[in-house]
Design a protein around this motif. Structure first.
Motif, PDB file in Angstrom:
ATOM      1  N   TYR A 153       0.911  -1.176   0.184  1.00  0.00           N
ATOM      2  CA  TYR A 153      -0.136   0.337  -0.034  1.00  0.00           C
ATOM      3  C   TYR A 153       0.696   1.319  -0.007  1.00  0.00           C
ATOM      4  O   TYR A 153       0.404   2.243   0.110  1.00  0.00           O
ATOM      5  N   ASP A 154       1.669   1.535   0.393  1.00  0.00           N
ATOM      6  CA  ASP A 154       2.884   2.344   0.027  1.00  0.00           C
ATOM      7  C   ASP A 154       4.896   1.936  -0.173  1.00  0.00           C
ATOM      8  O   ASP A 154       5.334   1.852   1.029  1.00  0.00           O
ATOM      9  N   PRO A 217      -6.649 -11.884  -1.150  1.00  0.00           N
ATOM     10  CA  PRO A 217      -7.446 -11.028  -1.417  1.00  0.00           C
ATOM     11  C   PRO A 217      -6.573  -9.680  -1.838  1.00  0.00           C
ATOM     12  O   PRO A 217      -6.810  -8.982  -2.962  1.00  0.00           O
ATOM     13  N   GLU A 218      -5.178 -10.002  -1.873  1.00  0.00           N
ATOM     14  CA  GLU A 218      -4.695  -8.703  -2.694  1.00  0.00           C
ATOM     15  C   GLU A 218      -4.559  -8.563  -4.145  1.00  0.00           C
ATOM     16  O   GLU A 218      -3.966  -7.767  -4.871  1.00  0.00           O
ATOM     17  N   TRP A 290      -2.649  -6.314   8.942  1.00  0.00           N
ATOM     18  CA  TRP A 290      -3.100  -4.858   8.867  1.00  0.00           C
ATOM     19  C   TRP A 290      -2.106  -4.088   9.341  1.00  0.00           C
ATOM     20  O   TRP A 290      -1.838  -4.569  11.013  1.00  0.00           O
ATOM     21  N   THR A 291      -1.816  -2.819   9.621  1.00  0.00           N
ATOM     22  CA  THR A 291      -0.696  -2.050  10.113  1.00  0.00           C
ATOM     23  C   THR A 291      -1.110  -0.542  10.835  1.00  0.00           C
ATOM     24  O   THR A 291      -2.013   0.124   9.624  1.00  0.00           O
ATOM     25  N   ARG A 374      -1.760 -11.513   4.630  1.00  0.00           N
ATOM     26  CA  ARG A 374      -1.865 -10.962   3.519  1.00  0.00           C
ATOM     27  C   ARG A 374      -2.649  -9.503   3.939  1.00  0.00           C
ATOM     28  O   ARG A 374      -3.347  -9.360   5.151  1.00  0.00           O
ATOM     29  N   ALA A 375      -2.891  -8.212   2.519  1.00  0.00           N
ATOM     30  CA  ALA A 375      -3.157  -7.092   3.468  1.00  0.00           C
ATOM     31  C   ALA A 375      -4.315  -6.776   2.201  1.00  0.00           C
ATOM     32  O   ALA A 375      -5.228  -8.067   2.351  1.00  0.00           O
TER      33      ALA A 375
END
Length: 397
Positions: A153-154, A217-218, A290-291, A374-375
């Motif tokens: 995501y980043d 999912p990603e 998650w973060t 996974r994220a």
């Protein structure tokens, strides 16, 4: 260390209340920000200076009550701080922040903490997060775990650095479920009819629906979402789900109202410390990591001071202070060694709590667990509407 705390009294990922949805809806309009150009980032930071103050906006109960890490930072740096527990939902916070940032005004905060997901994605895409100067983040470079430098995501941690992480897996009542479930299919098993809890957040339940059909999912597609949605709908219609929960799932599984439920690792660990009959597993098909991330919002008055604090919290001693209180997953692997060393002088309940932390895969996941995590799927605005429409129709029916 043996008293359970409610980490957040509202839904972690946010976005389901009508007010939050209304606020967040206005936050996806506008031109997307192009990737930061190295020269522009360098020029921005060359113009900044230390001002001697930093304002830190965070979630409740994400800092020791005595604020020892912040006090130590202030003493070491000469920078004063204000610490504000003002973030309750990602969607609500983003919804309120967006018109301020879009108008070119400051939020009044130099650091904010947001969970990876659609709202953080919007903050980055719309140019509301300041690109970081990694030359001023030596502790992050030296002490952050490699897994926390590889966030889809980043990429490259251009805008964020992790504050703490957690896992969404299966929590279960050990009085009623004697053998730990290994498969996510346990959440769909008719023998637990009426005794299963699921999260009400679209991203959370969507991920578990994808795991259940064997999809990462990603990398999922709209067709995968619809297939997962059908499975989750059948789970609901078959009466397997007792309730779609927010934070209160942890009380339900501890009391035995549900025997199995989607759950967050830190919540379960805290209940285990308190001696409650709750176990936790990452199912073989996968779990969600998650973060919660620190970022500097556009227009922050004190970006250099913010960057200094962000980097200070990556010193292992400071990270260990945070970890003892937060009890989720630290992005600094050396924390485990510090807590292990502290065991040598600890006594009584403190020693028992520290030993439990050091030994727990909920605090220090194994490589095998990390491999299964996974994220969330990164979504465009159009995809977000479809995705939420599929999964919210299940939890809000």
């Amino acid at each position: 260390m043996t008293t359970p705390r409610t980490r957040r009294n509202v839904l972690k990922l946010g976005g389901l209340s009508a007010a939050a949805l209304a606020l967040a809806a206005c936050g996806v309009q506008g031109q997307k920000q192009a990737a930061p150009k190295p020269d522009a980032v360098k020029d921005f930071w060359a113009k900044q200076k230390k001002n001697g103050k930093v304002v830190f906006a965070n979630w409740p109960e994400y800092m020791p009550e005595d604020q020892a890490p912040l006090k130590a930072f202030s003493q070491a740096s000469g920078i004063s701080y204000e610490y504000k527990e003002v973030i309750q939902e990602n969607a609500e916070f983003f919804g309120k922040s967006r018109p301020v940032l879009a108008a070119g005004q400051s939020l009044g905060y130099d650091i904010v903490v947001m969970t990876n997901g659609v709202q953080l994605q919007h903050m980055i895409e719309l140019g509301y997060a300041v690109a970081l100067d990694h030359a001023q983040l030596p502790n992050f470079a030296a002490n952050a775990g490699e897994k926390y430098k590889q966030r889809a995501y980043d990429p490259g941690n251009q805008y964020t650095v992790p504050y703490t992480s957690g896992i969404t897996g299966i929590a279960y009542n050990t009085d009623h479920v004697k053998e730990a479930p290994t498969s996510i299919q346990a959440l769909f098993d008719a023998k637990y009819k009426g005794r299963v809890g699921m999260h009400s957040d679209a991203q959370e339940i969507g991920n578990f629906g994808m795991f259940a059909i064997g999809v990462d999912p990603e990398k999922s597609t709209e067709a995968d979402w619809r297939k997962a949605g059908e499975l989750l709908k059948k789970q609901r219609e078959d009466g397997i789900v007792r309730k779609y929960y927010e934070q209160n799932y942890i009380d339900a599984v501890s009391k035995g109202d549900v025997w199995l439920t989607m759950g967050w690792s830190g919540d379960v660990f805290q209940r285990q410390l308190a001696g409650e009959p709750v176990g936790f597993v990452v199912p073989e098909e996968g779990g969600t990591i998650w973060t919660d991330n620190m970022l500097i919002p556009k227009g922050a008055a004190n970006p250099v001071d913010a960057l200094m604090l962000m980097d200070y919290l990556y010193q292992p001693a400071a990270a260990a202070q945070l970890e003892e209180y937060i009890q989720y997953i630290s992005p600094v692997p050396a924390v485990k060694d510090i807590l292990t060393q502290k065991l040598g002088t600890a006594e009584g309940e403190d020693k028992e709590g520290l030993q439990a932390m050091v030994d727990s895969p909920l605090i220090f996941p194994t490589d095998a667990d990390y491999a299964k995590l996974r994220a969330y799927r990164s979504l465009t605005t159009a995809e977000e509407q479809v995705y939420n429409g599929i999964f919210q129709s299940i939890t809000q029916a």
